[in-house]
Write a protein that holds these residues in place. Structure first.
Motif, PDB file in Angstrom:
ATOM      1  N   LEU A 157       0.835  -1.212   0.000  1.00 52.28           N
ATOM      2  CA  LEU A 157       0.000   0.000   0.000  1.00 52.28           C
ATOM      3  C   LEU A 157       0.867   1.258   0.000  1.00 52.28           C
ATOM      4  CD1 LEU A 157      -2.754  -1.183   2.508  1.00 52.28           C
ATOM      5  CD2 LEU A 157      -3.136  -0.579   0.096  1.00 52.28           C
ATOM      6  N   THR A 158       1.972   1.197   0.728  1.00 52.49           N
ATOM      7  CA  THR A 158       2.885   2.343   0.777  1.00 52.49           C
ATOM      8  C   THR A 158       3.484   2.607  -0.608  1.00 52.49           C
ATOM      9  OG1 THR A 158       3.410   1.855   3.084  1.00 52.49           O
ATOM     10  CG2 THR A 158       4.977   3.250   1.891  1.00 52.49           C
ATOM     11  N   ILE A 159       3.905   1.560  -1.276  1.00 57.04           N
ATOM     12  CA  ILE A 159       4.475   1.693  -2.623  1.00 57.04           C
ATOM     13  C   ILE A 159       3.411   2.263  -3.581  1.00 57.04           C
ATOM     14  CG2 ILE A 159       5.290   0.346  -4.623  1.00 57.04           C
ATOM     15  CD1 ILE A 159       6.653  -1.518  -2.446  1.00 57.04           C
ATOM     16  N   ALA A 160       2.195   1.754  -3.484  1.00 55.24           N
ATOM     17  CA  ALA A 160       1.117   2.231  -4.355  1.00 55.24           C
ATOM     18  C   ALA A 160       0.825   3.707  -4.101  1.00 55.24           C
ATOM     19  CB  ALA A 160      -0.139   1.390  -4.130  1.00 55.24           C
ATOM     20  N   CYS A 161       0.797   4.085  -2.829  1.00 55.36           N
ATOM     21  CA  CYS A 161       0.525   5.490  -2.489  1.00 55.36           C
ATOM     22  C   CYS A 161       1.625   6.413  -2.983  1.00 55.36           C
ATOM     23  CB  CYS A 161       0.359   5.651  -0.979  1.00 55.36           C
ATOM     24  SG  CYS A 161      -1.325   5.414  -0.452  1.00 55.36           S
ATOM     25  N   ARG A 162       2.861   5.935  -2.900  1.00 59.33           N
ATOM     26  CA  ARG A 162       3.972   6.772  -3.385  1.00 59.33           C
ATOM     27  C   ARG A 162       3.826   7.022  -4.879  1.00 59.33           C
ATOM     28  NH1 ARG A 162       8.462   4.289   0.211  1.00 59.33           N
ATOM     29  NH2 ARG A 162       8.195   5.577   2.037  1.00 59.33           N
ATOM     30  N   GLN A 163       3.365   6.013  -5.605  1.00 65.74           N
ATOM     31  CA  GLN A 163       3.221   6.183  -7.050  1.00 65.74           C
ATOM     32  C   GLN A 163       1.982   7.009  -7.409  1.00 65.74           C
ATOM     33  OE1 GLN A 163       2.525   2.663  -9.579  1.00 65.74           O
ATOM     34  NE2 GLN A 163       1.518   4.112 -10.952  1.00 65.74           N
ATOM     35  N   LEU A 164       0.838   6.646  -6.810  1.00 66.29           N
ATOM     36  CA  LEU A 164      -0.440   7.211  -7.244  1.00 66.29           C
ATOM     37  C   LEU A 164      -0.937   8.371  -6.386  1.00 66.29           C
ATOM     38  CD1 LEU A 164      -2.164   3.759  -7.771  1.00 66.29           C
ATOM     39  CD2 LEU A 164      -1.362   5.284  -9.593  1.00 66.29           C
ATOM     40  N   GLY A 165      -0.451   8.426  -5.150  1.00 65.29           N
ATOM     41  CA  GLY A 165      -0.929   9.456  -4.231  1.00 65.29           C
ATOM     42  C   GLY A 165      -2.147   9.009  -3.440  1.00 65.29           C
ATOM     43  N   TYR A 166      -2.725   7.883  -3.780  1.00 64.35           N
ATOM     44  CA  TYR A 166      -3.898   7.362  -3.087  1.00 64.35           C
ATOM     45  C   TYR A 166      -4.070   5.890  -3.464  1.00 64.35           C
ATOM     46  CZ  TYR A 166      -6.424   7.455  -7.489  1.00 64.35           C
ATOM     47  OH  TYR A 166      -6.821   7.214  -8.782  1.00 64.35           O
ATOM     48  N   VAL A 167      -4.995   5.225  -2.757  1.00 60.42           N
ATOM     49  CA  VAL A 167      -5.358   3.849  -3.126  1.00 60.42           C
ATOM     50  C   VAL A 167      -6.878   3.732  -3.135  1.00 60.42           C
ATOM     51  CG1 VAL A 167      -3.253   2.709  -2.313  1.00 60.42           C
ATOM     52  CG2 VAL A 167      -5.106   3.127  -0.693  1.00 60.42           C
ATOM     53  N   ASP A 168      -7.383   2.885  -4.005  1.00 59.18           N
ATOM     54  CA  ASP A 168      -8.825   2.643  -4.061  1.00 59.18           C
ATOM     55  C   ASP A 168      -9.063   1.169  -4.395  1.00 59.18           C
ATOM     56  OD1 ASP A 168      -8.273   2.373  -6.747  1.00 59.18           O
ATOM     57  OD2 ASP A 168      -9.378   4.156  -7.363  1.00 59.18           O
ATOM     58  N   GLU A 169     -10.299   0.816  -4.690  1.00 60.55           N
ATOM     59  CA  GLU A 169     -10.620  -0.603  -4.913  1.00 60.55           C
ATOM     60  C   GLU A 169      -9.838  -1.219  -6.070  1.00 60.55           C
ATOM     61  OE1 GLU A 169     -14.649  -1.823  -4.939  1.00 60.55           O
ATOM     62  OE2 GLU A 169     -15.107  -0.798  -3.063  1.00 60.55           O
TER      63      GLU A 169
END
Ligand code: FES
Length: 158
Positions: A29-41
């Motif tokens: 989730l941290t890696i995803a947030c760093r790339q996208l700025g957020y996470v969703d479904e």
């Protein structure tokens, strides 16, 4: 796919470090947030496929932690602590000042997508209250003048 090749590779690498795949949820989730700025479904689904665990477990972790934004946000995420030490030293007033300076209210993003303002529970820096976190940096012992300087500095870097 929302996650980049680089993010997928980093998540797989992390997942390989743990004896239990579930342990890779927070790093993923941290890696995803760093790339996208957020996470969703959509991101939960991608992570669940990459680390091979049920999507609901990724969603549970993501929704439990406030550090994973659930929608796009500004370039700078301003998190003002509103817990007891900061509250006693003017957090509410500081939040009001930020709302006034940015022209938004808590939970909103400025029209130029530069700043998102939220208030959060204790950030563990009570001795330097009032304080806020912007992206990964702490700003402490805040005054209105310091807030002005910080916003000006961030705007100059944008
Ligand atoms: S109460 Fe604000 S950092 Fe702990």
């Amino acid at each position: 796919m929302m996650l980049s090749e680089e993010s997928v590779k980093a998540i797989k690498e992390r997942a390989g470090r743990y004896p239990h795949r579930k342990s890779a949820i927070l790093p993923a989730l941290t890696i995803a947030c760093r790339q996208l700025g957020y996470v969703d479904e959509t991101v939960y689904r991608e992570i669940s496929k990459i680390i091979r665990i049920p999507m609901v477990e990724v969603a549970e972790a993501a929704t439990f932690y406030t550090m994973f934004p659930k929608a796009p946000r500004g370039k700078y995420l301003i998190q003002v602590c509103h817990n007891i030490s900061c509250a006693l030293l003017g957090a509410d007033s500081l939040i009001g000042y930020l709302e006034q300076k940015l022209g938004i209210t808590k939970g909103e993003t400025t029209p130029d997508d530069l700043f998102t303002l939220i208030s959060v529970e204790c950030l563990g820096s009570c001795a330097t209250a009032p304080m806020m976190q912007i992206n990964e940096d702490y700003y402490e012992n805040l005054t209105r003048q310091k807030v002005d300087d910080i916003l000006q500095d961030l705007r100059s870097k944008a």
